[in-house]
Motif scaffolding. Structure first.
Motif, mmCIF file in Angstrom:
data_model
loop_
_atom_site.group_PDB
_atom_site.id
_atom_site.type_symbol
_atom_site.label_atom_id
_atom_site.label_comp_id
_atom_site.label_asym_id
_atom_site.label_seq_id
_atom_site.Cartn_x
_atom_site.Cartn_y
_atom_site.Cartn_z
ATOM 1 N N TRP A 56 0.685 -1.138 -0.049
ATOM 2 C CA TRP A 56 -0.028 0.039 -0.078
ATOM 3 C C TRP A 56 0.897 1.140 0.085
ATOM 4 O O TRP A 56 0.535 2.258 -0.699
ATOM 5 N N PHE A 61 -12.011 2.444 4.637
ATOM 6 C CA PHE A 61 -11.520 2.542 3.133
ATOM 7 C C PHE A 61 -12.093 3.272 2.274
ATOM 8 O O PHE A 61 -11.809 3.730 0.892
ATOM 9 N N PHE A 73 -11.070 6.463 0.834
ATOM 10 C CA PHE A 73 -10.057 6.683 -0.415
ATOM 11 C C PHE A 73 -10.574 6.618 -1.648
ATOM 12 O O PHE A 73 -9.959 6.594 -2.601
ATOM 13 N N VAL A 74 -11.925 5.914 -1.618
ATOM 14 C CA VAL A 74 -12.643 5.360 -2.752
ATOM 15 C C VAL A 74 -13.088 6.625 -3.713
ATOM 16 O O VAL A 74 -13.468 7.695 -3.240
ATOM 17 N N THR A 89 -18.953 0.533 -4.767
ATOM 18 C CA THR A 89 -18.172 -0.114 -3.776
ATOM 19 C C THR A 89 -19.300 -0.486 -2.447
ATOM 20 O O THR A 89 -19.033 -1.361 -1.984
ATOM 21 N N TYR A 105 -8.923 4.001 -6.205
ATOM 22 C CA TYR A 105 -8.350 4.846 -4.775
ATOM 23 C C TYR A 105 -7.540 6.008 -4.899
ATOM 24 O O TYR A 105 -6.723 5.819 -5.953
ATOM 25 N N ARG A 106 -7.683 6.619 -4.021
ATOM 26 C CA ARG A 106 -6.891 7.993 -4.082
ATOM 27 C C ARG A 106 -5.588 7.898 -3.667
ATOM 28 O O ARG A 106 -5.164 7.231 -2.340
ATOM 29 N N TYR A 151 -5.444 9.019 -8.591
ATOM 30 C CA TYR A 151 -6.526 8.144 -8.430
ATOM 31 C C TYR A 151 -5.614 6.761 -9.278
ATOM 32 O O TYR A 151 -5.306 7.030 -10.359
#
Length: 650
Positions: free
Chosen positions: A154, A170, A173-174, A182, A202-203, A209
């Motif tokens: 990660w 989580f 971060f999407v 999601t 994901y950021r 992204y």
């Protein structure tokens, strides 16, 4: 420790030992001795009773005082201070991991109760090692959406330290656009369903992204997941899609619709560059022109101000320094704009431009064809960004090269066609003028022999034939169709002008029309007007001569100037020419309401020049001609029907 019935002492898995701490003259622990231990102690440590009992640890395990963990000091603190401690520690001399519970109930004495955890430690370390070194993104989360544990991948892929992710949701971060999907995947996991090949964005820590593809399996309230960064694959897929769209656009482009700025914008999308220019070499190879530029409009304007001239349309002299830098490479990646410094582009100015727009690397991709280099894309990247989709960019540059070659060929062909059309128009104009001269001479000659009926008729026949050709060339000259034209439009003019050559013209009503089925195919829409019946100039000329002969014959014999309408009780002399253009056959009907043909008329054996000429020309069209006539008082007249294939190849 002498109580042999003690269950701990008799446990087959728990080691137990009783010790005394030994102090030096300063009252500091320096060793300890084994006063008693059970059989499991011997099994777990490998120390035999007769070799360890009533001996010190430094005697039994020489060098233990030099290890990373100070066993003597640790146990000494418990023996002197009392209390109890529980811990896991690796014993270097024994090569084993132990979970130890140590306590003291009497000063200087302490007891240890322990188990061997070496195997579980190895399994844990192997799992941790797998978790740490795995290139995939691994995580353990709960069904509420919290990260519980993540691996080092990660940090490598998204830039976050493990501690920045653990105990975070989580969903934070999407990508916002991917949240609904999601949440749907989380609902499935909460219901105990596996989620495979699910992709969201994901950021990263830098704000960008990345595409992450998940394989997740729930177990109780926990979710175990492995994921992969598929950003490169997604980027390549998007680049290929853009390449297909670009190929479609290029294939459909024409000289009038070719958009040079759009070409540069596509190159920017494929490469990831912030600014770009399309440079095309002049045919002489001594210079090149910046045909188009693309990028942030305000920045393009600012660059124009700094340069003192617009880049688009700028012509540059051949630069051997630039060409030497680029060499024979399809794509050249340069560290900075300063790498393109030349006599026409000084270093200080390159630095100003690079600083003003925070530029990094520069990429030049050649636009080539089998015949040579047509130009290049010069692409400028913002600092920190690099070329992506290099292969797709080079493919696109090749496609642009092919399209440019085609466009230039089409432009050249269009110029040649225009020159040909101009020349053809001039030729047709001269032919038309010559026809006018010949018609005028024949008219003058006919006037001079007026009274000699035979000669006058011959001259009028020849004059009408010239007239039909003159009308054809006049129409070809006045329209854009130099190789053909509308049969209906041609006959509208021809018939009336031929009729006007005869003295009886004033008393003849002329009708030229298209039949009800004109130019309709089997699947034609009856509600729409029919399309014009078009013929090439050669067949149009042949049809014109045929109609000229038939109309001339009608005017000479059906409506002779020495025969009045009262002789046949005809209210009005009427001549009709009808064109019927069907799917496969074109028919032309020439009808009059004159006295009709003589009973002895036989077109197959006729010696008349006009009839023979009609037969011959109809044969050239692969057609047929049929004569119909009636001399009855109530239905007299003549009809001639000429039919020929619509397709000249039949």
């Amino acid at each position: 420790m002498s109580d042999r019935d003690n269950p701990i002492l008799n446990s087959p898995i728990i080691g137990c030992a009783y010790h005394r701490i030994l102090l030096d003259d300063g009252g500091r622990p320096y060793d300890y001795e084994f006063l008693e231990f059970n059989r499991t102690f011997e099994k777990l440590t490998g120390l035999a009773r007769d070799g360890a009992l009533n001996r010190t640890v430094r005697e039994v395990l020489p060098g233990i005082e030099n290890g990373e963990f100070d066993w003597i000091a640790f146990y000494g603190e418990i023996a002197l201070s009392g209390g109890e401690r529980e811990f896991e520690q690796y014993s270097e001399p024994l090569g084993r991991w132990y979970r130890v519970h140590a306590y003291s109930t009497e000063r200087l004495f302490f007891t240890t109760v322990f188990i061997d955890v070496t195997e579980s430690k190895k399994e844990h370390e192997e799992l941790e090692g797998f978790f740490t070194v795995n290139l995939d993104l691994l995580c353990i989360a709960d069904v509420e959406g919290n990260f519980l544990k993540t691996n080092e991948a990660w940090s490598r892929i998204l830039g976050y330290a493990t501690k920045e992710l653990n105990d975070r949701k989580f969903l934070d971060f999407v990508h916002p656009d991917d949240l609904p999907a999601t949440l749907g995947a989380m609902s499935k996991l909460a219901d105990g369903e596996e989620v495979l090949n699910f992709t969201n964005r994901y950021r990263s820590k830098d704000g960008s992204y990345r595409f992450i593809e998940w394989r997740s399996k729930p177990k109780g309230r926990y979710v175990y997941a492995a994921a992969r960064d598929i950003t490169d694959r997604k980027t390549a897929e998007q680049a290929r899609l853009r390449l297909v769209e670009a190929a479609t656009d290029l294939q459909s482009s024409t000289p009038g619709s070719f958009e040079y700025t759009g070409i540069v914008e596509t190159a920017l999308n494929l490469s990831g560059a912030s600014y770009g220019a399309l440079n095309l070499f002049d045919p002489d190879g001594r210079s090149f022109t910046t045909t188009a530029v693309a990028g942030i409009p305000d920045h393009i304007t600012k660059a124009t101000t700094m340069l003192g001239f617009p880049l688009a349309g700028r012509r540059w002299a051949h630069d051997p320094v630039r060409e030497a830098v680029l060499g024979d490479n399809r794509t050249t990646v340069l560290e900075s704009l300063g790498s393109l410094v030349s006599p026409g582009f000084v270093a200080s100015f390159a630095e100003r431009i690079a600083h003003a727009f925070d530029l990094g690397e520069i990429v030049v991709t050649r636009i080539t064809t089998p015949d040579g280099i047509l130009g290049d894309f010069t692409l400028l990247f913002s600092r920190g960004r690099q070329l992506k989709a290099r292969d797709e960019l080079e493919i696109y540059a090749g496609m642009v090269g092919v399209t440019l070659t085609r466009i230039r060929t089409e432009e050249q062909n269009a110029r040649l066609v225009r020159e040909k059309e101009t020349l053809l128009k001039e030729v047709q104009h001269r032919i038309k003028n010559n026809m006018n001269v010949m018609t005028s001479l024949l008219s003058l000659q006919a006037h001079q022999v007026r009274g000699n009926r035979v000669v006058e008729d011959i001259l009028n026949d020849v004059r009408s034939r010239f007239r039909s050709m003159q009308i054809l060339y006049d129409r070809l000259y006045r329209t854009d169709m130099h190789d053909g034209g509308s049969l209906d439009d041609y006959l509208q003019v021809l018939v009336r002008q031929v009729v006007e050559l005869f003295p009886a013209a004033a008393r003849v009503r002329v009708t030229v029309e298209s039949g009800r089925y004109a130019c309709r195919t089997a699947d034609a829409d009856e509600s729409k007007a029919p399309e014009p019946c078009l013929l090439d100039s050669k067949r149009l000329s042949t049809v014109g001569l045929i109609v000229n002969e038939l109309v001339t014959n009608a005017m000479k014999y059906a409506f002779r100037d020495d025969v009045g309408a009262d002789d046949l009780d005809i209210p009005t002399a009427h001549l009709t020419v009808t064109t019927v253009c069907r799917e496969e056959i074109i028919e032309i009907l020439v009808e009059d309401n004159g006295p009709g043909l003589p009973d002895s008329f036989d077109p197959a054996n006729s010696s008349g020049f006009g009839v023979m000429m009609v037969q011959a020309m109809v044969g050239q069209l692969n057609g047929t001609v049929r004569y119909e006539s009636s001399r009855a008082r109530e239905s007299h007249g003549t009809r001639v029907i000429v039919a020929f294939p619509r397709d000249a190849r039949r």
